[in-house]
Enzyme design. Structure first.
Site, PDB file in Angstrom:
ATOM      1  N   THR A 156     -34.247  -5.346  -0.103  1.00 31.72           N
ATOM      2  CA  THR A 156     -34.889  -5.547   1.200  1.00 31.72           C
ATOM      3  C   THR A 156     -34.811  -4.297   2.075  1.00 31.72           C
ATOM      4  O   THR A 156     -35.596  -4.158   3.009  1.00 31.72           O
ATOM      5  CB  THR A 156     -34.248  -6.727   1.956  1.00 31.72           C
ATOM      6  OG1 THR A 156     -32.854  -6.470   2.128  1.00 31.72           O
ATOM      7  CG2 THR A 156     -34.449  -8.022   1.195  1.00 31.72           C
ATOM      8  N   CYS A 157     -33.862  -3.416   1.794  1.00 36.06           N
ATOM      9  CA  CYS A 157     -33.801  -2.165   2.564  1.00 36.06           C
ATOM     10  C   CYS A 157     -34.952  -1.246   2.168  1.00 36.06           C
ATOM     11  O   CYS A 157     -35.655  -0.702   3.014  1.00 36.06           O
ATOM     12  CB  CYS A 157     -32.460  -1.478   2.343  1.00 36.06           C
ATOM     13  SG  CYS A 157     -31.054  -2.368   3.045  1.00 36.06           S
ATOM     14  N   ALA A 158     -35.119  -1.070   0.858  1.00 35.63           N
ATOM     15  CA  ALA A 158     -36.235  -0.247   0.374  1.00 35.63           C
ATOM     16  C   ALA A 158     -37.542  -1.024   0.342  1.00 35.63           C
ATOM     17  O   ALA A 158     -38.611  -0.443   0.169  1.00 35.63           O
ATOM     18  CB  ALA A 158     -35.915   0.285  -1.022  1.00 35.63           C
TER      19      ALA A 158
END
Length: 519
Positions: free
Chosen positions: A485-487
């Protein structure tokens, strides 16, 4: 748009906001220049009369003529008398004339700017002052003019947020609201620093995903389980709870909403639109308010009878049955009212029920929002821009909108991996079709949450486009799709040939995912 200088020539104005135009305009009049030709009527040159307002002008004259403009007033009639009817033609008003003399192709006038074709009469009441900047009470506030919500929030962040500093916030997922309240009550809490979210027991470094997940879930908790709202989902009102007022719950809710908005998260998106207008100091059309959306069912029948009062007999009945109640709502005039007064009385009763009765909770909530950089003041000055953040205007994601969000990280064209990836994407597209056809319990929002942590595109947008990447299944093993979810990357297995299998995998991922690093 154009303004006149001291030499009575027009200059085109450029700007992106009302404030830009005000600053550029000064004391000059504002002139509107059409982008298309204005047909010239075949009329003789009349005597000029006065004008006090801006006059339309032709920016791009026909090739065979050059347009010029003279604005006359009563003290400049002599100028009109000097105009040659063979050279000047009236544009249909006594004040506007177009020069119809054919241009000499060798003349320097051919290369003049179209703005040079306009001239303002010498004694028109222009008060040009190039150094003058109009000032009003709101001019010191950069948010005083209507702007789009992205610009407003970006400007607010630039003014208040501290670059390069982070505040670690420890969150227990099962006690998310309680964890958030404890965090903002800490003496070391500072809303201007970027929150670095750590979910207890979950393996994730907050590079964006945990923060999006946190604020999404927090706003749902504020709406649903905090106990300060009541009503239909997506159209709620403030409760009146004295214990909640005493414990500053409405103030804390305002803090949490402001915290999310400032850091690019969602807002509550659930207030009744009429209530939101009243909270922002706007006049609302209360006479047409739908009484059925008010949570208190005992009030329904009363408001219905009041709204349906159309005759003198109805009014007598209303005064007998509901007179005391209406008077207690702050409208003692009911006993002297006429039938034609009923719509206004109905609107005043509605205002009491949805706004004035909860004035203290509303005040506490807005003070909570305002404690973060006077954000509520910004909201009230730009209330239309903030409507999508505080009221339910969100439409479900469509297939087309969802697909536009994604990019695909394919292998080299012609390779075996590329062939396997295209096979998987065909199944992926079939799954999206199943969602669109409502033959799946999944939604596009479910998939977006799984990929990014957010169930919609944030107000400030994503930092980059979410993408789909691929991995190769090991022999004899069944590895589920996974995401960062960060990338904002969704990883799908290469070589899937059955859309049913991919749908089952995605359903399992979405439904059984209980946190970062947990499936």
């Amino acid at each position: 748009m154009a303004r006149a200088d001291k030499s009575r020539h027009l200059h085109k104005m450029t700007g992106n906001t009302v404030a830009d135009f005000k600053k550029d305009l000064g004391r000059s009049r504002l002139y509107v220049i059409p982008h298309s030709d204005i047909p010239l009527p075949s009329t003789s040159l009349p005597t000029a009369t006065s004008t006090t307002g801006p006059t339309p002008m032709n920016e791009e004259p026909p090739q065979h003529s050059e347009a010029a403009l003279t604005i006359q007033n009563d003290s400049n009639n002599s100028l009109a008398e000097t105009l040659d009817p063979e050279e000047w033609q009236n544009a249909g008003t006594p004040e506007v004339y177009y020069r119809r003399r054919p241009l000499d192709p060798t003349s320097e006038e051919v290369n003049r700017s179209s703005m040079d074709n306009f001239l303002i009469a010498a004694d028109s009441d222009e008060e040009e002052d190039e150094d003058f900047v109009p000032h009003d009470l709101a001019s010191d506030d950069p948010f005083s003019d209507e702007m789009d919500i992205v610009t407003i929030i970006k400007m607010f962040r630039e003014k208040h947020l501290t670059d390069g500093q982070k505040l670690t916030v420890i969150i227990r997922r099962r006690k998310l609201l309680e964890s958030a309240i404890k965090a903002i009550k800490r003496p070391t809490f500072c809303w201007t620093t970027t929150p670095h979210i750590e979910f207890v027991g979950e393996e994730a470094d907050d590079l964006g995903g945990p923060q999006r997940e946190f604020f999404r879930l927090l706003m749902k908790e504020v709406q649903g389980s905090f106990g300060i709202f009541e009503g239909k989902p997506g159209q709620v009102f403030m409760t009146y709870d004295q214990a909640a007022i005493e414990h500053q719950k409405y103030f804390l809710a305002g803090n949490l909403v402001a915290w999310s908005i400032v850091h690019g998260g969602p807002s509550i998106k659930c207030l009744d639109p009429t209530l939101f207008q009243l909270m922002c100091g706007q006049e609302a059309r209360l006479e047409e308010f739908d009484w059925s959306v008010i949570p208190d069912v005992e009030i329904h029948s009363k408001l219905q009878k009041l709204q349906e009062c159309k005759t003198s007999d109805d009014l007598v009945s209303i005064k007998q049955i509901l007179g005391d109640w209406i008077a207690d709502c702050g409208i003692p005039q009911i006993f002297n009212a006429r039938v034609e007064d009923i719509p206004k009385i109905y609107g005043n009763v509605v205002k009491h029920c949805i706004f004035l009765r909860s004035a203290k909770p509303i005040q506490q909530f807005t003070e909570g929002v305002n404690s973060f950089g006077n954000l509520w003041d910004v909201v009230t000055k730009n209330w239309i821009a903030f409507l999508p953040l505080f009221t339910n205007m969100q439409e479900p994601l469509s297939k087309a909108a969802f697909r536009c969000l994604l990019t695909y990280n394919y292998s080299t064209r012609g390779s075996n991996q590329r062939e396997a990836e295209e096979e998987t994407i065909y199944c992926w597209e079939q799954v999206l079709n199943m969602i669109e056809d409502k033959s799946s319990d999944l939604t596009y929002e479910d998939l977006l949450v799984f990929i990014t942590g957010a169930d919609e595109v944030p107000t400030l947008g994503f930092s980059s486009k979410p993408s789909v990447d691929f991995f190769t299944q090991e022999d004899g093993q069944r590895r589920l799709p996974y995401s960062s979810t960060c990338a904002m990357i969704l990883y799908l297995p290469r070589g899937l040939s059955e859309e049913g299998e991919l749908h089952a995998m995605l359903s399992q991922c979405v439904r059984e995912c209980v946190g970062f690093g947990k499936v």
